[in-house]
Design a protein around this motif. Structure first.
Motif, PDB file in Angstrom:
ATOM      1  N   GLY A   1       0.810  -1.219   0.000  1.00  0.00           N
ATOM      2  CA  GLY A   1       0.000   0.000   0.000  1.00  0.00           C
ATOM      3  C   GLY A   1       0.839   1.263   0.000  1.00  0.00           C
ATOM      4  O   GLY A   1       1.792   1.402  -0.775  1.00  0.00           O
ATOM      5  N   THR A   2       0.524   2.189   0.892  1.00  0.00           N
ATOM      6  CA  THR A   2       1.262   3.453   0.994  1.00  0.00           C
ATOM      7  C   THR A   2       2.547   3.310   1.789  1.00  0.00           C
ATOM      8  O   THR A   2       3.229   4.300   2.042  1.00  0.00           O
ATOM      9  CB  THR A   2       0.388   4.536   1.646  1.00  0.00           C
ATOM     10  OG1 THR A   2       0.050   4.124   2.986  1.00  0.00           O
ATOM     11  CG2 THR A   2      -0.883   4.778   0.851  1.00  0.00           C
ATOM     12  N   GLY A   3       2.865   2.095   2.211  1.00  0.00           N
ATOM     13  CA  GLY A   3       4.109   1.860   2.936  1.00  0.00           C
ATOM     14  C   GLY A   3       4.064   2.270   4.391  1.00  0.00           C
ATOM     15  O   GLY A   3       5.103   2.465   5.012  1.00  0.00           O
ATOM     16  N   VAL A   4       2.857   2.339   4.958  1.00  0.00           N
ATOM     17  CA  VAL A   4       2.731   2.810   6.331  1.00  0.00           C
ATOM     18  C   VAL A   4       3.463   1.897   7.312  1.00  0.00           C
ATOM     19  O   VAL A   4       3.922   2.355   8.368  1.00  0.00           O
ATOM     20  CB  VAL A   4       1.236   2.951   6.707  1.00  0.00           C
ATOM     21  CG1 VAL A   4       0.535   1.596   6.741  1.00  0.00           C
ATOM     22  CG2 VAL A   4       1.067   3.681   8.024  1.00  0.00           C
ATOM     23  N   ALA A   5       3.610   0.613   6.994  1.00  0.00           N
ATOM     24  CA  ALA A   5       4.293  -0.315   7.908  1.00  0.00           C
ATOM     25  C   ALA A   5       5.814  -0.260   7.769  1.00  0.00           C
ATOM     26  O   ALA A   5       6.528  -0.684   8.690  1.00  0.00           O
ATOM     27  CB  ALA A   5       3.811  -1.747   7.652  1.00  0.00           C
ATOM     28  N   LEU A   6       6.315   0.219   6.656  1.00  0.00           N
ATOM     29  CA  LEU A   6       7.743   0.093   6.356  1.00  0.00           C
ATOM     30  C   LEU A   6       8.663   0.676   7.428  1.00  0.00           C
ATOM     31  O   LEU A   6       9.665   0.029   7.791  1.00  0.00           O
ATOM     32  CB  LEU A   6       8.040   0.719   4.993  1.00  0.00           C
ATOM     33  CG  LEU A   6       7.384   0.025   3.787  1.00  0.00           C
ATOM     34  CD1 LEU A   6       7.712   0.764   2.499  1.00  0.00           C
ATOM     35  CD2 LEU A   6       7.827  -1.433   3.688  1.00  0.00           C
ATOM     36  N   PRO A   7       8.395   1.871   7.977  1.00  0.00           N
ATOM     37  CA  PRO A   7       9.318   2.406   8.985  1.00  0.00           C
ATOM     38  C   PRO A   7       9.314   1.611  10.286  1.00  0.00           C
ATOM     39  O   PRO A   7      10.227   1.781  11.109  1.00  0.00           O
ATOM     40  CB  PRO A   7       8.780   3.825   9.225  1.00  0.00           C
ATOM     41  CG  PRO A   7       7.930   4.140   8.041  1.00  0.00           C
ATOM     42  CD  PRO A   7       7.342   2.832   7.633  1.00  0.00           C
ATOM     43  N   ARG A   8       8.334   0.747  10.484  1.00  0.00           N
ATOM     44  CA  ARG A   8       8.210   0.018  11.739  1.00  0.00           C
ATOM     45  C   ARG A   8       8.949  -1.310  11.740  1.00  0.00           C
ATOM     46  O   ARG A   8       9.131  -1.915  12.788  1.00  0.00           O
ATOM     47  CB  ARG A   8       6.732  -0.235  12.044  1.00  0.00           C
ATOM     48  CG  ARG A   8       5.910   1.047  12.161  1.00  0.00           C
ATOM     49  CD  ARG A   8       4.495   0.718  12.558  1.00  0.00           C
ATOM     50  NE  ARG A   8       3.650   1.900  12.616  1.00  0.00           N
ATOM     51  CZ  ARG A   8       2.379   1.892  12.991  1.00  0.00           C
ATOM     52  NH1 ARG A   8       1.806   0.746  13.333  1.00  0.00           N
ATOM     53  NH2 ARG A   8       1.666   2.995  13.027  1.00  0.00           N
ATOM     54  N   TYR A   9       9.354  -1.771  10.580  1.00  0.00           N
ATOM     55  CA  TYR A   9      10.083  -3.032  10.544  1.00  0.00           C
ATOM     56  C   TYR A   9      11.484  -2.834  11.105  1.00  0.00           C
ATOM     57  O   TYR A   9      12.135  -1.818  10.851  1.00  0.00           O
ATOM     58  CB  TYR A   9      10.155  -3.573   9.119  1.00  0.00           C
ATOM     59  CG  TYR A   9       8.823  -4.036   8.575  1.00  0.00           C
ATOM     60  CD1 TYR A   9       8.062  -4.990   9.255  1.00  0.00           C
ATOM     61  CD2 TYR A   9       8.304  -3.520   7.397  1.00  0.00           C
ATOM     62  CE1 TYR A   9       6.841  -5.417   8.766  1.00  0.00           C
ATOM     63  CE2 TYR A   9       7.089  -3.941   6.891  1.00  0.00           C
ATOM     64  CZ  TYR A   9       6.355  -4.886   7.588  1.00  0.00           C
ATOM     65  OH  TYR A   9       5.139  -5.298   7.103  1.00  0.00           O
TER      66      TYR A   9
END
Length: 225
Positions: free
Chosen positions: A55-63
């Motif tokens: 999607g918009t990459g909302v999870a990416l910084p949390r990995y």
């Protein structure tokens, strides 16, 4: 497909083109608790991670930075925002963000140690084929994590889901999607089922992919036992 209203690929793309500019401020917060729970578990793992429906990459910084992350999505409008997020946050553990159909992943078998699909299975045209692809690209000994809304037969929520089903094409999702669509056909081992906030509206399923069968004992070795 178990009575699920069919959604075609163009309907999904058009729906998410409409949602892309406001997704992080609308559906994003509703899904955040489930996303956080899944990411907390994924961050305890190591190696390579594929997020299907990034999607918009909302999870990416949390990995966690020790994970090497690849994201795919069908929506170019969503991916444009995801790539911008990667640049702005200087996320160095992101291996790539690709426009790709989840039912035809362009990766080799057993490419990833962990595969996650959050809020995806109700919006793809063929969830059974998508699940088969998740299984295929997951390495033996790896995990497939699915976070999704699943329909129920009873109560007010069940009635609302049945009522909304004919509008699935306009909504871009399957409100009548049942967990058995996944659990009844997978070859993966279901190791955990967790009801998620808010109101148990979403469920996390954790699957383990068994290791490859051990090499058979040679006849001469068996005779020596």
């Amino acid at each position: 497909m178990n009575g699920i209203a069919r959604i075609d690929e163009q309907s999904v793309i058009k729906a998410y083109a409409r949602w892309a500019p406001v997704y992080d401020f609308s559906f994003g917060p509703v899904a955040d608790a489930g996303r956080k729970r899944a990411i907390d578990i994924i961050n305890q793992r190591s190696g390579t991670l594929l997020e299907v429906g990034v999607g918009t990459g909302v999870a990416l910084p949390r990995y966690a930075p020790h994970l090497t992350v690849t994201g795919i999505d069908l929506s170019p409008d969503m991916l444009r925002i995801a790539r911008q997020r990667v640049r702005e946050r200087k996320l160095t553990n992101i291996a790539g963000i690709y426009e790709m159909d989840a039912s035809e992943l362009r990766f080799e078998d057993a490419s990833f140690d962990t595969v996650v699909a959050m809020y995806v299975m109700t919006v793809v045209p063929d969830p059974v084929q998508v699940l088969r692809e998740l299984e295929r690209v997951c390495a033996p000994g790896g995990e497939v994590v699915i976070v999704n809304h699943f329909a129920q037969d009873h109560g007010v929520r069940g009635w609302v889901e049945s009522f909304m089903a004919p509008a699935a094409r306009a909504l871009g999702w399957h409100p009548d999607f049942r967990v058995e669509t996944i659990t009844d056909i997978t070859t993966l081992d279901l190791v955990e089922t967790v009801k998620l906030k808010p109101f148990s509206l979403f469920t996390m399923l954790r699957f383990h992919k068994p290791e490859a069968a051990e090499t058979a004992v040679a006849p001469e070795a068996a005779a020596a036992v």
